[in-house]
Design a protein around this motif. Structure first.
Motif, short mmCIF file in Angstrom:
data_model
loop_
_atom_site.label_atom_id
_atom_site.label_comp_id
_atom_site.label_asym_id
_atom_site.label_seq_id
_atom_site.Cartn_x
_atom_site.Cartn_y
_atom_site.Cartn_z
N GLN A 105 16.84 -38.51 -19.99
CA GLN A 105 15.92 -38.59 -18.87
C GLN A 105 16.63 -39.12 -17.62
OE1 GLN A 105 13.31 -41.28 -21.22
NE2 GLN A 105 13.15 -42.42 -19.30
N LEU A 106 16.12 -38.68 -16.47
CA LEU A 106 16.68 -39.05 -15.17
C LEU A 106 15.54 -39.25 -14.19
CD1 LEU A 106 19.08 -39.25 -13.08
CD2 LEU A 106 18.82 -36.77 -12.81
N LYS A 107 15.66 -40.29 -13.37
CA LYS A 107 14.71 -40.50 -12.28
C LYS A 107 15.50 -40.99 -11.07
CE LYS A 107 11.71 -43.89 -12.54
NZ LYS A 107 10.49 -44.66 -12.81
N VAL A 108 15.31 -40.33 -9.93
CA VAL A 108 15.92 -40.76 -8.68
C VAL A 108 14.81 -40.88 -7.65
CG1 VAL A 108 17.65 -40.27 -6.92
CG2 VAL A 108 18.03 -39.51 -9.28
N GLN A 109 14.74 -42.04 -7.00
CA GLN A 109 13.69 -42.29 -6.01
C GLN A 109 14.31 -42.66 -4.68
OE1 GLN A 109 11.55 -45.45 -8.07
NE2 GLN A 109 9.99 -43.99 -8.75
N LEU A 110 13.75 -42.09 -3.60
CA LEU A 110 14.09 -42.50 -2.24
C LEU A 110 13.08 -43.56 -1.85
CD1 LEU A 110 14.79 -39.01 -0.58
CD2 LEU A 110 16.30 -40.44 -1.99
N ASN A 119 9.97 -40.39 -1.91
CA ASN A 119 10.22 -39.11 -2.55
C ASN A 119 10.85 -39.39 -3.91
OD1 ASN A 119 10.77 -36.37 -3.06
ND2 ASN A 119 11.21 -35.98 -0.91
N GLU A 120 10.68 -38.46 -4.85
CA GLU A 120 11.16 -38.71 -6.21
C GLU A 120 11.59 -37.41 -6.87
OE1 GLU A 120 9.40 -41.56 -9.42
OE2 GLU A 120 8.23 -39.70 -9.52
N PHE A 121 12.66 -37.50 -7.63
CA PHE A 121 13.07 -36.42 -8.52
C PHE A 121 13.01 -37.00 -9.93
CE2 PHE A 121 16.63 -34.30 -10.87
CZ PHE A 121 16.02 -33.07 -10.99
N CYS A 122 12.09 -36.48 -10.72
CA CYS A 122 11.89 -36.99 -12.08
C CYS A 122 11.55 -35.81 -12.98
CB CYS A 122 10.78 -38.05 -12.09
SG CYS A 122 10.62 -38.89 -13.67
N PRO A 123 12.56 -35.04 -13.38
CA PRO A 123 12.30 -33.87 -14.23
C PRO A 123 11.80 -34.29 -15.61
CG PRO A 123 14.64 -34.30 -14.13
CD PRO A 123 14.00 -35.27 -13.17
N GLU A 124 11.20 -33.34 -16.30
CA GLU A 124 10.78 -33.59 -17.68
C GLU A 124 12.00 -33.99 -18.51
OE1 GLU A 124 7.68 -33.44 -19.25
OE2 GLU A 124 6.96 -33.37 -17.18
N PRO A 125 11.82 -34.92 -19.44
CA PRO A 125 12.95 -35.28 -20.30
C PRO A 125 13.49 -34.05 -21.03
CG PRO A 125 11.18 -36.86 -20.57
CD PRO A 125 10.63 -35.74 -19.73
N VAL A 126 14.80 -34.03 -21.24
CA VAL A 126 15.46 -32.95 -21.95
C VAL A 126 15.60 -33.38 -23.41
CG1 VAL A 126 17.57 -31.59 -22.17
CG2 VAL A 126 16.72 -32.23 -19.90
N ILE A 127 15.08 -32.57 -24.31
CA ILE A 127 15.20 -32.83 -25.74
C ILE A 127 16.25 -31.86 -26.30
CG2 ILE A 127 14.03 -32.97 -27.97
CD1 ILE A 127 12.93 -34.93 -25.84
N ILE A 128 17.26 -32.42 -26.95
CA ILE A 128 18.33 -31.60 -27.53
C ILE A 128 18.22 -31.72 -29.04
CG2 ILE A 128 20.81 -31.22 -27.68
CD1 ILE A 128 21.02 -32.60 -24.90
N ASP A 129 18.13 -30.59 -29.70
CA ASP A 129 17.98 -30.57 -31.15
C ASP A 129 19.29 -30.91 -31.86
OD1 ASP A 129 15.30 -29.81 -31.02
OD2 ASP A 129 15.83 -27.67 -30.93
N GLN A 130 19.13 -31.36 -33.12
CA GLN A 130 20.29 -31.57 -33.97
C GLN A 130 21.02 -30.24 -34.15
OE1 GLN A 130 19.33 -32.68 -38.03
NE2 GLN A 130 21.25 -33.82 -38.25
N TRP A 131 22.31 -30.29 -34.32
CA TRP A 131 23.19 -29.15 -34.48
C TRP A 131 23.28 -28.33 -33.19
CZ3 TRP A 131 25.31 -31.20 -38.28
CH2 TRP A 131 24.60 -31.70 -39.36
N SER A 132 23.26 -29.03 -32.06
CA SER A 132 23.43 -28.37 -30.77
C SER A 132 24.90 -28.04 -30.55
CB SER A 132 22.96 -29.29 -29.64
OG SER A 132 23.88 -30.36 -29.46
N ASP A 133 25.20 -27.39 -29.44
CA ASP A 133 26.59 -27.06 -29.12
C ASP A 133 27.37 -28.27 -28.58
OD1 ASP A 133 25.63 -27.38 -26.52
OD2 ASP A 133 25.81 -25.26 -26.01
#
Length: 186
Positions: A105-110, A119-133
């Protein structure tokens, strides 16, 4: 324009873990806590740039760290930020281990002088599955035409593993950056 181009640099300090956790505030330090490791790390991949040699890694409970950038201390005065509102470009690199799933997860706030969020940039959390690249991926955003009054930038990122394994199986982050200047893109 010349001033902004000549001043373009990464405003985050210690973005590649070269000084362990110096300049970072550990907001959440769960599980077995944050750790610094050498690239490529166990069940990981090399970073796209050979200049990056270390990364921060999270554990089985939430780990978040942050920095607040004081724009005036960095040489960006109020009139410049309010009248010209130069692009603010954020970049962060993250990767998983091959053998364990994780969350990033990432959040950047002005922020205003009173630390109000403009202002804010707060994308949805990224979920990475087991056995990813286990490849390194970049998350980036450019703030443009934001409200006047920006005096600080809060950068906060982290995550955890999704299988609750003891140790450091969570998300890996490195090479984070915040730059200010014209004609930048992400």
């Amino acid at each position: 324009w010349y001033f902004l181009c000549s001043r373009r640099r990464n405003l985050l300090r210690n973005p590649r873990a070269q000084e362990k956790f110096k300049h970072w505030k550990l907001d959440c330090n769960g599980g077995d806590k944050w750790k610094v490791e050498e690239l490529p790390g166990t069940h990981g991949n090399s970073f796209p740039s050979p200049a990056v040699r270390k990364y921060f890694v999270t554990s089985y409970d939430l780990c978040l760290k942050s920095q607040i950038i004081d724009l005036k201390k960095e040489g960006y005065w109020e009139e410049l930020m309010d009248k010209h509102r130069p692009d603010i470009v954020v970049s962060d690199w993250y990767a998983a281990r091959f053998d364990c799933g994780c969350r990033y997860q990432l959040k950047v706030q002005l922020l205003s002088a009173d630390y109000l969020v403009l202002n804010e940039f707060c994308p949805e959390p990224v979920i990475i599955d087991q056995w990813s690249d286990a490849e390194w991926k970049e998350m980036s955003h450019t703030f443009r035409n934001y409200k006047p009054g920006v005096r600080y930038i809060l950068f906060k990122h982290g995550g955890q593993d999704t299988q609750f394994w003891a140790g450091w199986y969570g998300i890996r982050v490195t090479n984070s950056s915040i730059t200010i200047g014209p004609g930048t893109s992400a």
